[in-house]
Design an enzyme around this catalytic site. Structure first.
Site, PDB file in Angstrom:
ATOM      1  N   GLY A 235       0.785  -1.222   0.000  1.00 50.19           N
ATOM      2  CA  GLY A 235       0.000   0.000   0.000  1.00 50.19           C
ATOM      3  C   GLY A 235       0.815   1.268   0.000  1.00 50.19           C
ATOM      4  O   GLY A 235       0.265   2.366   0.155  1.00 50.19           O
ATOM      5  N   PRO A 279       5.082  -3.951  -1.727  1.00 54.29           N
ATOM      6  CA  PRO A 279       4.780  -2.767  -2.544  1.00 54.29           C
ATOM      7  C   PRO A 279       4.482  -3.164  -3.982  1.00 54.29           C
ATOM      8  O   PRO A 279       5.129  -4.034  -4.559  1.00 54.29           O
ATOM      9  CB  PRO A 279       6.069  -1.952  -2.456  1.00 54.29           C
ATOM     10  CG  PRO A 279       7.138  -3.001  -2.292  1.00 54.29           C
ATOM     11  CD  PRO A 279       6.513  -4.077  -1.444  1.00 54.29           C
ATOM     12  N   GLY A 280       3.501  -2.543  -4.552  1.00 51.40           N
ATOM     13  CA  GLY A 280       3.230  -2.695  -5.976  1.00 51.40           C
ATOM     14  C   GLY A 280       3.297  -1.331  -6.627  1.00 51.40           C
ATOM     15  O   GLY A 280       4.186  -1.019  -7.406  1.00 51.40           O
ATOM     16  N   ARG A 281       2.332  -0.484  -6.227  1.00 48.63           N
ATOM     17  CA  ARG A 281       2.252   0.857  -6.802  1.00 48.63           C
ATOM     18  C   ARG A 281       3.572   1.616  -6.658  1.00 48.63           C
ATOM     19  O   ARG A 281       4.029   2.258  -7.605  1.00 48.63           O
ATOM     20  CB  ARG A 281       1.137   1.627  -6.087  1.00 48.63           C
ATOM     21  CG  ARG A 281       0.950   3.034  -6.573  1.00 48.63           C
ATOM     22  CD  ARG A 281       0.029   3.814  -5.648  1.00 48.63           C
ATOM     23  NE  ARG A 281      -1.143   3.059  -5.275  1.00 48.63           N
ATOM     24  CZ  ARG A 281      -2.245   2.980  -6.009  1.00 48.63           C
ATOM     25  NH1 ARG A 281      -2.291   3.589  -7.167  1.00 48.63           N
ATOM     26  NH2 ARG A 281      -3.284   2.280  -5.579  1.00 48.63           N
ATOM     27  N   ARG A 317      -8.516   4.121 -13.628  1.00 48.06           N
ATOM     28  CA  ARG A 317      -8.443   4.603 -12.241  1.00 48.06           C
ATOM     29  C   ARG A 317      -9.300   5.851 -11.994  1.00 48.06           C
ATOM     30  O   ARG A 317      -9.992   5.925 -10.968  1.00 48.06           O
ATOM     31  CB  ARG A 317      -7.005   4.882 -11.827  1.00 48.06           C
ATOM     32  CG  ARG A 317      -6.125   3.640 -11.707  1.00 48.06           C
ATOM     33  CD  ARG A 317      -4.776   3.958 -11.063  1.00 48.06           C
ATOM     34  NE  ARG A 317      -4.924   4.278  -9.660  1.00 48.06           N
ATOM     35  CZ  ARG A 317      -4.747   5.489  -9.150  1.00 48.06           C
ATOM     36  NH1 ARG A 317      -4.399   6.506  -9.925  1.00 48.06           N
ATOM     37  NH2 ARG A 317      -4.910   5.695  -7.855  1.00 48.06           N
ATOM     38  N   TYR A 321     -12.041   5.144  -9.144  1.00 49.28           N
ATOM     39  CA  TYR A 321     -11.680   5.638  -7.810  1.00 49.28           C
ATOM     40  C   TYR A 321     -11.663   7.158  -7.700  1.00 49.28           C
ATOM     41  O   TYR A 321     -11.191   7.684  -6.689  1.00 49.28           O
ATOM     42  CB  TYR A 321     -10.283   5.129  -7.430  1.00 49.28           C
ATOM     43  CG  TYR A 321     -10.063   3.655  -7.607  1.00 49.28           C
ATOM     44  CD1 TYR A 321     -10.884   2.724  -6.983  1.00 49.28           C
ATOM     45  CD2 TYR A 321      -9.014   3.178  -8.393  1.00 49.28           C
ATOM     46  CE1 TYR A 321     -10.678   1.359  -7.136  1.00 49.28           C
ATOM     47  CE2 TYR A 321      -8.796   1.815  -8.549  1.00 49.28           C
ATOM     48  CZ  TYR A 321      -9.634   0.916  -7.923  1.00 49.28           C
ATOM     49  OH  TYR A 321      -9.427  -0.429  -8.080  1.00 49.28           O
ATOM     50  N   CYS A 350     -18.027   5.412 -25.252  1.00 43.12           N
ATOM     51  CA  CYS A 350     -19.413   5.876 -25.287  1.00 43.12           C
ATOM     52  C   CYS A 350     -20.053   5.728 -23.909  1.00 43.12           C
ATOM     53  O   CYS A 350     -20.953   4.910 -23.696  1.00 43.12           O
ATOM     54  CB  CYS A 350     -20.200   5.096 -26.339  1.00 43.12           C
ATOM     55  SG  CYS A 350     -21.830   5.781 -26.661  1.00 43.12           S
TER      56      CYS A 350
END
Length: 424
Positions: A235, A279-281, A317, A321, A350
């Protein structure tokens, strides 16, 4: 980046030399628009920042590959000494193809079948389950095996309710109150618990909640016999509003805090397990930008719109979010920019909600302007789709020598037909 043919608005890509001397418009001409572009040096720098977080040989960084699972980026992450998490057999398949060994992978499953669990265990990959039901299923499928368990520490964090993954209102994790039931299931199926893990949410920018949750997990760990590893989760956030001066996550403070609580835990227990973070982000967000093109401008009821090829099939995203992404603007042939003015940047899907940003202060945009959506390396391409039968874009890596390399080709129309056994 400074040249006479492209000007930028903002400065992040200029200050970092993000494009390695390549013109954004030139990259689009070569590889198509829209286009994901990654910078190798930034990716490696983020990896090294986290491997240095805690000065302990038993401290390991597990890259959460759901953020970006491009095999070429996975290979770089592996070269930097990181381990990796997986959330599906597909991610396991890509991680093995990128050179990770089975022992480097932790499969953190969520509501999966016994078949998926066996997919991992048959390949020698460790499995973490996150409910009593899944622990029971694991025991039925792999009696006498080894397992890790994801616990809910009771507190979560994140930039949006949909990304908070701990606390009362989330589907994830086993409650500490259920530890007696956990022990009963472990004993009944002769399963050895090798690790515990947690995840409080995505994109935290202060350290307090994370450190509190880490201490809670250490307390949970002492309910069992000595474990092989304790995984504090991920996170780790990045400053998505960097052009406005948003500060970075204080990694030094976080590292000091983790070091302190680990030392206290080991002094009290005499244990010496391995410690993980997920960690990823933080690893991949800032190494990626999404380039696109303005194709239409208009004003409706006093609102200025810039219509682009950056639909939410390419970057979801903001729609999912309400996420903020900084935007830089590039204009060819040295044409001057006007004064900043509010503009709503929209895509080509669309759907009324296909909006990247509302009323963002940007130079008055014109057709053929190139936009760079910053910090798009995490949960960008990984969440893209073919909605509206739009083609997913190519991905290019700006290597350390400044040369671009295609690391994923763009979809073709035939790709849309291939799952149906047809081709044009």
């Amino acid at each position: 980046m400074s040249n006479k043919q492209d000007q930028n608005h903002g400065g992040f890509t200029a200050e970092t030399g993000f494009f390695g001397g390549n013109l954004p418009a030139g990259l689009l001409a070569d590889y198509g628009s829209p286009l994901y572009v990654y910078n190798e040096d930034i990716l490696r720098r983020r990896c090294r920042e986290l491997t240095a977080l805690v000065d302990l040989t038993r401290f390991e960084v597990n890259y959460s590959a759901k953020a970006n699972s491009n095999p070429q980026l996975l290979s770089i992450v592996r070269e930097e000494g990181l381990l990796v998490d997986a959330m599906s057999p597909g991610e396991i398949h890509l991680e093995l193809a990128a050179g990770f060994r089975p022992q480097d992978i932790l499969y953190i499953c969520n509501n999966v079948s016994a078949q998926e669990m066996r997919f991992a265990t048959e390949r020698g990959i460790r499995v973490s389950v996150d409910s009593l039901s899944q622990l029971e299923l694991f025991g039925q499928a792999n009696a006498g095996g080894q397992v890790a368990i994801r616990f809910n520490p009771g507190a979560g964090a994140g930039h949006h309710a949909k990304v908070v993954t701990a606390g009362k209102d989330t589907k994830f994790g086993v409650s500490p109150d259920d530890i007696p039931l956990v022990k009963e299931i472990l004993a009944r199926h002769r399963i050895r618990l090798i690790g515990v893990n947690q995840h409080i949410g995505s994109l935290f920018m202060t350290t307090e909640t994370y450190l509190q949750a880490a201490q809670t997990l250490l307390s949970i760990a002492t309910s069992f016999d000595e474990l092989e590893f304790i995984d504090f989760g991920g996170g780790f956030g990045v400053p998505y509003k960097k052009l406005s001066g948003q500060p970075r996550l204080d990694l030094e403070a976080l590292g000091r805090g983790l070091t302190r609580i680990i030392a206290e835990f080991e002094a009290e227990t005499g244990w010496s397990p391995r410690y993980h973070v997920e960690p990823g982000r933080y690893i991949c967000a800032e190494c990626g930008v999404l380039l696109g093109t303005v194709h239409a401008v208009k004003t409706v009821a006093g609102t200025a719109y810039a219509g682009t090829d950056l639909g939410f099939n390419v970057l979801s995203r903001p729609v999912l979010y309400d996420s903020h992404h900084d935007i830089e603007v590039y204009r060819t042939a040295g044409a001057p920019f006007g004064l900043p003015t509010p503009v709503t940047v929209v895509g080509n899907i669309c759907e009324t909600g296909d909006i990247i940003t509302r009323d963002r202060m940007l130079p008055e945009l014109t057709e053929n302007d190139v936009l760079a959506v910053l910090d798009a390396g995490a949960y960008g391409s990984a969440m893209s789709s073919n909605y509206n039968c739009r083609l997913r874009p190519a991905e290019v890596l700006i290597q350390s020598d400044g040369q671009p390399r295609l690391i994923r080709r763009a979809d073709t129309l035939d790709d849309l037909l291939a799952p149906y056994g047809q081709a044009s």
